[in-house]
Write an enzyme that holds these catalytic residues in place. Structure first.
Site, PDB file in Angstrom:
ATOM      1  N   HIS A 206      36.892  49.683 -25.861  1.00 47.67           N
ATOM      2  CA  HIS A 206      37.317  50.673 -24.860  1.00 47.67           C
ATOM      3  C   HIS A 206      37.516  52.083 -25.400  1.00 47.67           C
ATOM      4  O   HIS A 206      37.737  53.014 -24.626  1.00 47.67           O
ATOM      5  CB  HIS A 206      38.612  50.221 -24.169  1.00 47.67           C
ATOM      6  CG  HIS A 206      39.830  50.433 -25.014  1.00 47.67           C
ATOM      7  ND1 HIS A 206      40.123  49.661 -26.108  1.00 47.67           N
ATOM      8  CD2 HIS A 206      40.828  51.346 -24.938  1.00 47.67           C
ATOM      9  CE1 HIS A 206      41.246  50.070 -26.658  1.00 47.67           C
ATOM     10  NE2 HIS A 206      41.697  51.098 -25.978  1.00 47.67           N
TER      11      HIS A 206
HETATM   12  N1  UDP Z   1      44.693  42.820 -23.648  1.00 44.08           N
HETATM   13  C1  UDP Z   1      44.919  41.999 -22.568  1.00 44.08           C
HETATM   14  N2  UDP Z   1      43.856  41.693 -21.759  1.00 44.08           N
HETATM   15  C2  UDP Z   1      42.589  42.137 -22.004  1.00 44.08           C
HETATM   16  C3  UDP Z   1      42.376  42.967 -23.137  1.00 44.08           C
HETATM   17  C4  UDP Z   1      43.456  43.304 -23.936  1.00 44.08           C
HETATM   18  O1  UDP Z   1      46.045  41.564 -22.323  1.00 44.08           O
HETATM   19  O2  UDP Z   1      41.684  41.831 -21.216  1.00 44.08           O
HETATM   20  C5  UDP Z   1      45.840  43.182 -24.488  1.00 44.08           C
HETATM   21  C6  UDP Z   1      45.651  42.932 -25.957  1.00 44.08           C
HETATM   22  O3  UDP Z   1      45.937  41.608 -26.291  1.00 44.08           O
HETATM   23  C7  UDP Z   1      46.615  43.918 -26.582  1.00 44.08           C
HETATM   24  C8  UDP Z   1      46.582  45.068 -25.629  1.00 44.08           C
HETATM   25  O4  UDP Z   1      46.045  44.573 -24.406  1.00 44.08           O
HETATM   26  O5  UDP Z   1      47.923  43.420 -26.624  1.00 44.08           O
HETATM   27  C9  UDP Z   1      45.694  46.111 -26.241  1.00 44.08           C
HETATM   28  O6  UDP Z   1      45.419  47.065 -25.372  1.00 44.08           O
HETATM   29  P1  UDP Z   1      44.206  48.055 -25.571  1.00 44.08           P
HETATM   30  O7  UDP Z   1      43.179  47.419 -26.430  1.00 44.08           O
HETATM   31  O8  UDP Z   1      43.844  48.492 -24.213  1.00 44.08           O
HETATM   32  O9  UDP Z   1      44.898  49.295 -26.310  1.00 44.08           O
HETATM   33  P2  UDP Z   1      45.194  49.675 -27.811  1.00 44.08           P
HETATM   34  O10 UDP Z   1      45.935  48.531 -28.448  1.00 44.08           O
HETATM   35  O11 UDP Z   1      43.891  49.978 -28.476  1.00 44.08           O
HETATM   36  O12 UDP Z   1      46.050  50.892 -27.705  1.00 44.08           O
END
Ligand code: UDP
Length: 348
Positions: A206
């Site tokens: 993403h």
């Molecule tokens: N996550 C979720 N469902 C999904 C994809 C990700 O619950 O379909 C969770 C994942 O396990 C993690 C969080 O969302 O805890 C991560 O979010 P994201 O990757 O959007 O953001 P980042 O961590 O890169 O800031």
């Protein structure tokens, strides 16, 4: 009674805030007002986390999503300022590195309300990442800086920030421990998808750097297609990546694409996978928490200890280091408690 205003708006913030909100609820003498900026708004990017993780319903919902970074952040800044003037909190609590984080921190700092930043001190040293700008600026206006790692503490010290810095461990570990048991008994996603434990890879994509231009997204999908020659690749598709692949006409046919899933299903997918391929910050660590190797689809990572311990590698790196070592610095699953206890101790 100590009054907190918590500002959240994006998926990873719901997960982190759930852990801290639970600790707030267990602690006397502290009350929380929840502000949802609306940055993520689809049911499966927002509401499902409130339901599954028992996050208190937002007291204020700003419904601000979309637009350019400046526009979104500016609208949030104005709206949060009005809420803070009305609520008069003792602290504003922000998480991570999104536009909601920066808007919450800046609105508070301008009103001389102290800011507490959960997941402080992380750096990619890549200032082209919108998240890097958000975290650097937020850290520099925060009074309490709760670091998940020792590397984060060092990053802050290197920028001259030493006051109010505390290494508490990672609230995502707290979240994982809470969800894993419930997911083992409560999620049937592997059955629904028709996959066997250990026989599939889990992927998430993403980041703007991977989705903003066709060549970058093509390279990421080509990597996943190569993995898919070996085993099924499950890709819960982030809305931004769905839009980008449609816009660039990039086929995702070789992958098992599903809608974004709730946290319990995600926990089950992490628990059952063979390995993880991701550009997410949170998912890199969750791979480790579930004992799974990870390939990070980026040029750098903020979670350097996962690489040093041999669990994670950047996709440009040759292979995992062996043997893999445990990582102690994420704590014992009590980061949220340490944060809340510290806020109560510091007081108004
Ligand atoms: N996550 C979720 N469902 C999904 C994809 C990700 O619950 O379909 C969770 C994942 O396990 C993690 C969080 O969302 O805890 C991560 O979010 P994201 O990757 O959007 O953001 P980042 O961590 O890169 O800031």
């Amino acid at each position: 009674m100590l009054k907190l205003v918590t500002v959240i708006g994006a998926r990873p913030q719901f997960i982190k805030a759930a852990a801290v909100s639970r600790a707030v609820a267990r602690q006397d003498g502290i009350a929380e007002v929840m502000v949802h900026t609306g940055q993520h708004f689809d049911t499966n990017m927002s509401e499902i986390f409130f339901e599954e993780l028992g996050i208190p319903a937002p007291d204020h919902h700003l419904d601000i999503a979309g637009g350019s970074h400046g526009e979104m952040t500016g609208r949030m800044l104005a709206a949060i300022e009005a809420i803070l003037i009305e609520e008069k909190p003792d602290w504003v609590l922000v998480y991570g590195d999104t536009n909601s984080t920066l808007a919450g921190a800046l609105a508070a700092a301008k009103l001389h309300i102290p800011v507490a930043h959960v997941e402080a001190g992380l750096r990619s040293f890549n200032r082209r990442m919108p998240e890097e700008i958000n975290r650097v600026l937020t850290d520099h206006v925060s009074a309490r800086l709760y670091c998940p790692t020792t590397a984060a503490v060092k990053n802050l010290a290197d920028e001259g920030i030493r006051e109010g810095v505390m290494h508490v461990g990672d609230v995502m570990y707290d979240a994982t421990l809470d969800a894993r048991g419930r997911a083992r008994s409560g999620s049937d996603i592997l059955v629904r998808l028709g996959v066997e434990p250990g026989r599939y890879s889990l992927a998430t994509v993403h980041r703007a750097e991977n989705t903003d231009d066709a060549a970058s997204l093509r390279a990421v999908i080509a990597h996943l297609e190569k993995v898919a020659l070996e085993r099924t690749v499950i890709l819960p598709l982030h809305p931004r990546t769905a839009q980008a692949s449609a816009r660039f006409g990039i086929s995702l046919e070789a992958l098992k694409v599903i809608e974004p899933v709730g946290y319990l299903d995600m926990s089950a997918l992490l628990d059952g996978c063979a390995d993880v391929h991701t550009d997410s910050g949170g998912v890199q660590k969750e791979a480790y928490f579930h004992g799974k190797p990870c390939v990070t689809l980026r040029g750098e990572t903020e979670w350097v200890e996962t690489v040093e311990a041999g669990w994670n590698r950047l996709w440009s790196m040759p292979d995992y280091k062996q043997p893999r070592r445990p990582i102690g610095e994420y704590g014992r699953g009590n980061a949220a408690e340490l944060i809340v206890a510290d806020l109560v101790m510091v007081g108004v």
